[in-house]
Scaffold this active site. Sequence first.
Site, PDB file in Angstrom:
ATOM      1  N   HIS A   1      -5.831   2.668   0.941  1.00 25.02           N
ATOM      2  CA  HIS A   1      -5.076   3.811   1.480  1.00 25.02           C
ATOM      3  C   HIS A   1      -5.792   4.481   2.647  1.00 25.02           C
ATOM      4  CE1 HIS A   1      -2.902   3.070  -2.122  1.00 25.02           C
ATOM      5  NE2 HIS A   1      -3.670   3.770  -2.943  1.00 25.02           N
TER       6      HIS A   1
ATOM      7  N   ASP B   1       0.900  -1.147   0.000  1.00 27.98           N
ATOM      8  CA  ASP B   1       0.000   0.000   0.000  1.00 27.98           C
ATOM      9  C   ASP B   1       0.939   1.197   0.000  1.00 27.98           C
ATOM     10  OD1 ASP B   1      -1.515   2.256   0.838  1.00 27.98           O
ATOM     11  OD2 ASP B   1      -3.079   0.873   1.491  1.00 27.98           O
ATOM     12  N   HIS B   2       1.100   1.821  -1.152  1.00 26.79           N
ATOM     13  CA  HIS B   2       2.203   2.788  -1.252  1.00 26.79           C
ATOM     14  C   HIS B   2       2.008   3.998  -0.343  1.00 26.79           C
ATOM     15  CE1 HIS B   2      -0.373   4.940  -4.118  1.00 26.79           C
ATOM     16  NE2 HIS B   2       0.433   5.984  -3.980  1.00 26.79           N
TER      17      HIS B   2
END
Length: 489
Positions: free
Chosen positions: A241, A178-179
């Site tokens: 996110h 999950d950047h």
Amino acid sequence: AKENTAVFTFFGASGDLAKRKLYPSLFKLYQKGYLKDRFAIIGTSRAEWTDEQFEQIVAESISGIKEEAKDQASEFVSHFYYIAHDVTDKAHYAALDELITKLDEQYNVGGNRLFYLSMAPNFFGQIALNLKSEGLITEEGYNRLVIEKPFGRDYKSAKQLNEELTSTFEEDQIYRIDHYLGKEMIQNIEALRFGNTIIESMWNNRYIDNVQITLSEKLGVEDRASYYDTSGALRDMVQNHILQIVSQLAMEQPVAFTDADVRVEKVKALRSLRVYTPSEAAGNFVRGQYDAGDTGNQYREESGVPADSNTETFVAGKLLFDNYRWSGVPFYIRTGKKLADKFTRIDVVFKKPLIDIFAFPQKSDAALQANVLTIYVEPKSGFALKVNAKSTGQGFETEPVNLDFFQDADKEKEVPEPYERLLHDALEGNSTNFASWSEVAYAWKFVDVIRKLWDIEDPNFPNYLPGSMGPVASDELLQRDHWAWVYKL
Ligand code: BG6
């Protein structure tokens, strides 16, 4: 820097993400010495390329980084190899295994294998199964799987995918990207909360009125319609996110700052997130789709989007926790495409003083405002705390002033890209900033109710203008609670 040794295998080596993010991030790790001599990178995809063609692609993808890094770049690129691979064809795995084994010896890697899935998600499970059945999981070093989103499209499919992955890899060998968790200021939430008495002692429903999280994007769907139209903002941004950010804001203090301890607390937080009934979901969630404007088409006219698409490009919602710390405190969230600007911020709104002595005995223009702690995630990194102070001069009026800190521009430039950080963490075996299965599962269970409701009810789309902050209903969501978005146009 500590040198890491591994043979990476990228499934989806020709993809946009690999070119835009992964290769440049690996190059940065190389420049900093986290990767040195003992590593090799194998690209796979269906295309029939030679090693040279692949190296050329990698070279192009890092060409923007630094002029003076030319020598380093060609050294780096020489560690890349290519093999055409059909993920559904078992026979292809033997050839891949041979190449991994050969490179492992050639570069003295020590058996560490890192598999990175960044391609069409419908193959994720099959690849994992084949890696095991065809003997690519070895005993010598470590085997790790790094996996891109989307992790399923609802709880059921996510669970099935997870079962497929865990028949080959243990949970602690799986790194779900999950950047947002690789972003500097998202990681800073933990420092801010657990490093400061004045923050953490007030971080609860006695002092906090509401929390607001905004992930605003200026661009539209661009050229990603084929993916985005089957996803929508709820799946694309909220399930992953936003719920990750929410869980970091809401969790209890972990015993220690280790991946295992942090995970326990995030899971607990997500477990206490109230899963709505369909009618509660209807009252607490708002969706939107962008209309045409100066900056282009309406969503339904974008190329690749069906003219009757009901996919949402905007979501706003109110989340509630059923636990001691947060009971009664709404967490408002919103995200959308084609909004006013590209930024991410978190506004924590504190309760006003119970009595405004400056307005005593009843002045109509009571001036005390709520304290607001703003965490600026992007584009600028910083915090601001709005406090009430005396206005200078005769008399006694109050006015809000800001105590703020912003990272200076030079430091900002040194901040590693999320992918650089996360790739490094995966090499180091640190999964603090990856999503565990339980987190993903609770997030889907929360999202599924809303999704199901929206799938059966027709929205009135399009309903917001590009350059706005979304549909009117998003403002009304907060007005109903006698509040308003802190960030407004
Ligand atoms: C991705 C979504 O996960 O995040 C995109 O798929 C979105 O739709 C992107 O644009 C936003 O990321 P960032 O880092 O640019 O805020």
